[in-house]
Design a protein around this motif. Sequence first.
Motif, PDB file in Angstrom:
ATOM      1  N   LYS A 265       0.805  -1.230   0.000  1.00  0.00           N
ATOM      2  CA  LYS A 265       0.000   0.000   0.000  1.00  0.00           C
ATOM      3  C   LYS A 265       0.838   1.281   0.000  1.00  0.00           C
ATOM      4  O   LYS A 265       0.739   2.115  -0.892  1.00  0.00           O
ATOM      5  CB  LYS A 265      -0.931  -0.035   1.218  1.00  0.00           C
ATOM      6  CG  LYS A 265      -1.767   1.221   1.424  1.00  0.00           C
ATOM      7  CD  LYS A 265      -2.704   1.034   2.617  1.00  0.00           C
ATOM      8  CE  LYS A 265      -3.174   2.368   3.201  1.00  0.00           C
ATOM      9  NZ  LYS A 265      -3.918   3.195   2.264  1.00  0.00           N
ATOM     10  N   TYR A 266       1.688   1.409   1.019  1.00  0.00           N
ATOM     11  CA  TYR A 266       2.436   2.657   1.157  1.00  0.00           C
ATOM     12  C   TYR A 266       3.454   2.856   0.045  1.00  0.00           C
ATOM     13  O   TYR A 266       3.605   3.947  -0.489  1.00  0.00           O
ATOM     14  CB  TYR A 266       3.107   2.723   2.530  1.00  0.00           C
ATOM     15  CG  TYR A 266       2.128   2.997   3.632  1.00  0.00           C
ATOM     16  CD1 TYR A 266       1.614   4.270   3.822  1.00  0.00           C
ATOM     17  CD2 TYR A 266       1.685   1.987   4.477  1.00  0.00           C
ATOM     18  CE1 TYR A 266       0.694   4.539   4.817  1.00  0.00           C
ATOM     19  CE2 TYR A 266       0.761   2.239   5.478  1.00  0.00           C
ATOM     20  CZ  TYR A 266       0.269   3.525   5.647  1.00  0.00           C
ATOM     21  OH  TYR A 266      -0.645   3.788   6.621  1.00  0.00           O
ATOM     22  N   GLN A 267       4.174   1.780  -0.297  1.00  0.00           N
ATOM     23  CA  GLN A 267       5.173   1.892  -1.356  1.00  0.00           C
ATOM     24  C   GLN A 267       4.512   2.264  -2.685  1.00  0.00           C
ATOM     25  O   GLN A 267       5.051   3.064  -3.451  1.00  0.00           O
ATOM     26  CB  GLN A 267       5.947   0.583  -1.524  1.00  0.00           C
ATOM     27  CG  GLN A 267       6.905   0.276  -0.384  1.00  0.00           C
ATOM     28  CD  GLN A 267       6.238  -0.428   0.784  1.00  0.00           C
ATOM     29  OE1 GLN A 267       5.026  -0.326   0.988  1.00  0.00           O
ATOM     30  NE2 GLN A 267       7.020  -1.134   1.567  1.00  0.00           N
ATOM     31  N   GLU A 269       1.535   3.834  -3.086  1.00  0.00           N
ATOM     32  CA  GLU A 269       1.056   5.215  -3.007  1.00  0.00           C
ATOM     33  C   GLU A 269       2.220   6.198  -3.074  1.00  0.00           C
ATOM     34  O   GLU A 269       2.097   7.289  -3.613  1.00  0.00           O
ATOM     35  CB  GLU A 269       0.258   5.418  -1.714  1.00  0.00           C
ATOM     36  CG  GLU A 269      -1.076   4.698  -1.736  1.00  0.00           C
ATOM     37  CD  GLU A 269      -1.874   4.863  -0.448  1.00  0.00           C
ATOM     38  OE1 GLU A 269      -2.826   4.096  -0.260  1.00  0.00           O
ATOM     39  OE2 GLU A 269      -1.531   5.756   0.363  1.00  0.00           O
ATOM     40  N   ASP A 270       3.345   5.788  -2.519  1.00  0.00           N
ATOM     41  CA  ASP A 270       4.537   6.634  -2.552  1.00  0.00           C
ATOM     42  C   ASP A 270       5.031   6.813  -3.989  1.00  0.00           C
ATOM     43  O   ASP A 270       5.279   7.928  -4.439  1.00  0.00           O
ATOM     44  CB  ASP A 270       5.632   5.988  -1.694  1.00  0.00           C
ATOM     45  CG  ASP A 270       6.870   6.860  -1.587  1.00  0.00           C
ATOM     46  OD1 ASP A 270       6.724   8.027  -1.161  1.00  0.00           O
ATOM     47  OD2 ASP A 270       7.962   6.390  -1.937  1.00  0.00           O
ATOM     48  N   GLY A 273       2.490   8.896  -5.836  1.00  0.00           N
ATOM     49  CA  GLY A 273       2.517  10.284  -5.364  1.00  0.00           C
ATOM     50  C   GLY A 273       3.740  11.031  -5.866  1.00  0.00           C
ATOM     51  O   GLY A 273       3.643  12.160  -6.351  1.00  0.00           O
ATOM     52  N   ARG A 274       4.886  10.388  -5.767  1.00  0.00           N
ATOM     53  CA  ARG A 274       6.120  11.028  -6.239  1.00  0.00           C
ATOM     54  C   ARG A 274       6.058  11.318  -7.739  1.00  0.00           C
ATOM     55  O   ARG A 274       6.487  12.385  -8.198  1.00  0.00           O
ATOM     56  CB  ARG A 274       7.324  10.131  -5.957  1.00  0.00           C
ATOM     57  CG  ARG A 274       7.749  10.150  -4.497  1.00  0.00           C
ATOM     58  CD  ARG A 274       8.743   9.048  -4.205  1.00  0.00           C
ATOM     59  NE  ARG A 274       9.078   9.036  -2.805  1.00  0.00           N
ATOM     60  CZ  ARG A 274      10.288   9.356  -2.311  1.00  0.00           C
ATOM     61  NH1 ARG A 274      11.261   9.674  -3.131  1.00  0.00           N
ATOM     62  NH2 ARG A 274      10.515   9.347  -1.028  1.00  0.00           N
ATOM     63  N   TYR A 276       3.440  11.829  -9.550  1.00  0.00           N
ATOM     64  CA  TYR A 276       2.536  12.964  -9.730  1.00  0.00           C
ATOM     65  C   TYR A 276       3.235  14.276  -9.343  1.00  0.00           C
ATOM     66  O   TYR A 276       3.168  15.267 -10.077  1.00  0.00           O
ATOM     67  CB  TYR A 276       1.276  12.753  -8.885  1.00  0.00           C
ATOM     68  CG  TYR A 276       0.362  13.935  -8.884  1.00  0.00           C
ATOM     69  CD1 TYR A 276      -0.406  14.239 -10.005  1.00  0.00           C
ATOM     70  CD2 TYR A 276       0.291  14.783  -7.783  1.00  0.00           C
ATOM     71  CE1 TYR A 276      -1.221  15.355 -10.020  1.00  0.00           C
ATOM     72  CE2 TYR A 276      -0.531  15.892  -7.793  1.00  0.00           C
ATOM     73  CZ  TYR A 276      -1.279  16.173  -8.916  1.00  0.00           C
ATOM     74  OH  TYR A 276      -2.075  17.284  -8.932  1.00  0.00           O
ATOM     75  N   GLY A 277       3.922  14.254  -8.195  1.00  0.00           N
ATOM     76  CA  GLY A 277       4.618  15.454  -7.718  1.00  0.00           C
ATOM     77  C   GLY A 277       5.682  15.927  -8.686  1.00  0.00           C
ATOM     78  O   GLY A 277       5.841  17.131  -8.923  1.00  0.00           O
ATOM     79  N   ILE A 278       6.417  14.991  -9.247  1.00  0.00           N
ATOM     80  CA  ILE A 278       7.473  15.369 -10.192  1.00  0.00           C
ATOM     81  C   ILE A 278       6.862  15.911 -11.483  1.00  0.00           C
ATOM     82  O   ILE A 278       7.278  16.955 -11.992  1.00  0.00           O
ATOM     83  CB  ILE A 278       8.402  14.168 -10.488  1.00  0.00           C
ATOM     84  CG1 ILE A 278       9.195  13.802  -9.228  1.00  0.00           C
ATOM     85  CG2 ILE A 278       9.360  14.487 -11.634  1.00  0.00           C
ATOM     86  CD1 ILE A 278      10.006  12.517  -9.347  1.00  0.00           C
ATOM     87  N   ASN A 281       5.759  19.417 -11.157  1.00  0.00           N
ATOM     88  CA  ASN A 281       6.718  20.441 -10.720  1.00  0.00           C
ATOM     89  C   ASN A 281       8.049  20.468 -11.462  1.00  0.00           C
ATOM     90  O   ASN A 281       8.854  21.370 -11.227  1.00  0.00           O
ATOM     91  CB  ASN A 281       6.996  20.275  -9.222  1.00  0.00           C
ATOM     92  CG  ASN A 281       5.778  20.622  -8.371  1.00  0.00           C
ATOM     93  OD1 ASN A 281       5.500  21.788  -8.145  1.00  0.00           O
ATOM     94  ND2 ASN A 281       5.031  19.616  -7.949  1.00  0.00           N
TER      95      ASN A 281
END
Lengths: 355, 355
Positions: A265-267, A269-270, A273-274, A276-278, A281
Amino acid sequence: MSVYDILNSSFIKWMDVPEGDRDIVISSRVRLARNLGEIPFPHLLDQITGSKSLELISHAWKNTPGPLLADMDMIALDQLSPLDRQILTEKHLSSPQHADATCAYRAILVNHDGSLAAMVNEEDHLRMQCLLPGIRLRECYATAQALDDEFEYNLDYAFDEERGYLTACPTNVGTGLRASVMVHLPAMQMSGQLNHVLQNIGQLGMAVRGLYGEGSQPVGNFYQISNQVTLGQTEEDICTYLQTVTEQIVEQEGLLRERLKTDLKYQLEDKIGRAYGILCNARVIASDEALSLLSDVRLGVDLGILTGISLLALNELMVAIRPAHLQKLGGREMDAIERDIKRAEVIQAKMTSVK
Amino acid sequence: MSVYDILNSSFIKWMDVPEGDRDIVISSRVRLARNLGEIPFPHLLDQITGSKSLELISHAWKNTPGPLLADMDMIALDQLSPLDRQILTEKHLSSPQHADATCAYRAILVNHDGSLAAMVNEEDHLRMQCLLPGIRLRECYATAQALDDEFEYNLDYAFDEERGYLTACPTNVGTGLRASVMVHLPAMQMSGQLNHVLQNIGQLGMAVRGLYGEGSQPVGNFYQISNQVTLGQTEEDICTYLQTVTEQIVEQEGLLRERLKTDLKYQLEDKIGRAYGILCNARVIASDEALSLLSDVRLGVDLGILTGISLLALNELMVAIRPAHLQKLGGREMDAIERDIKRAEVIQAKMTSVK
């Protein structure tokens, strides 16, 4: 609707996301290879025979009373700039080889939404394709066949009773049909099962390629799977077989996605998320990195981890970030660094507008 | 204000960002090492002599009519949980060695905003520090000296006319003073000049260390620069010398930043944008990676590339993402993976609330 509308639009039909379609299959495509009797295969053409071939096909296009041909626009490739020819390739309407050539007897036909296209005097005299969103191989074949019928009304195809349609390369002889699907398999990749699955697909007589077919390396977990055999099977059999294999792959990818969602789950989503963030930006981004991050974001959208981003926007971006599209948008030739900057700008605008 | 307020607050004085201060220097610190005459140095203490030392210092704290001591709270280390002791270290109020020890005669004193602190029976009987934001070495020294005077009112320091203050380690003999600044040097790192500059600093008799002093590796381009020599120079000379060296480093870093902004505009904005994007969207993040990305974001804020994020928030985050602070916030012990998840959550909350 002309070829120019298609060139200037960010959208063509296969980017659509039909309601209810599984998100794992991006598009389906059926291509038929046909040649004219009494005219040498394209690699043997000269100016005179090449023009003759073009003339016959152009005549069929103009004079056949079929609805599909009537919806198509035809343009000689030397009437298009190199950039525009590349744009057709990036939209999957032309092959890179076809777009590269500048001889006067090559041409392309495209219908209003880019779901139907035909290359004239590429490897074969006529290569028609129907390209649709999602997994719709039967519909692709039915439409390609209907277009084939319209052409044949005014054309004499090279056909052998025993071997079927004759083609420049023996691997296409018979049905002249190539059916393919574009699939997105990030969970297979992440769970380490991809190589095993790809090997299996190979053993089933299918070929696996990258986003741009023959010779293109897979990036962003996007794979084109297609039949290898064109002889000794009916067109329907080929399409049904690929459909079945694809459905199995979709099921397996779907199961792995659910497992990832639970076990990592966390890996997961990480990673999403990363990405998407990159993408939102970055100011400079290369094509392969962008596709790889778009793959992560696509998975995030499919799994409901990211909301507010449409698959249509992601499909559009996959093409909009290619070199020719960037330069068309920028209105000028750009070197690699300039394209990387423009690419980041295009992605950021799209991602933040849809969010 | 008690030690417990400091333990539960995300803010202490050095995190402040005084108006007009250059952003390159995060904090200044002056520490004075003092020992009591007639009592063995701390590494030779036993329960009886240790208690005696603690008692003398505690007596001085309670009975000296000075404003600085009156503002300080004193607590024995064995009254604090290991987590709380680690929190003091993460806030730079205690050394890791001091926080590790549990013997009953060790203690710590802290004033209301954490700008003044003293360790009792660490390597020396008394180590006082004044820790302020920005480059304020003279003010740090003046305050530490004033605190020293208050203590001395009721304490007999081990002092030798020729050698000065006597300390457990000979490198502190003399003034017993260590002055240090915490600087942020990303442009030196990016332009490849860092090693050269750090070597020069070493040749000037200064030591360069990481965020947590002796034995800590530099991460996120944060460096602690301090004097090595404590003997043969006055306290004022030591502070002035470090101040001068720091001002030169600040000037050089400032010039390099301007040059990066011009010469590598896109790459710089890209690096900063990506760092911001990752920090806002990651779900799992390790400490070193977080500090390195916070360094990029800090540079972005300093250069005006990122707006709406305060340096205060970034200073707070540098401490809030440390293991003990995360566990204090989470209300329970956490393993490394749980901390990485909590860290991402804390960063995301802070970054998106300040944006």
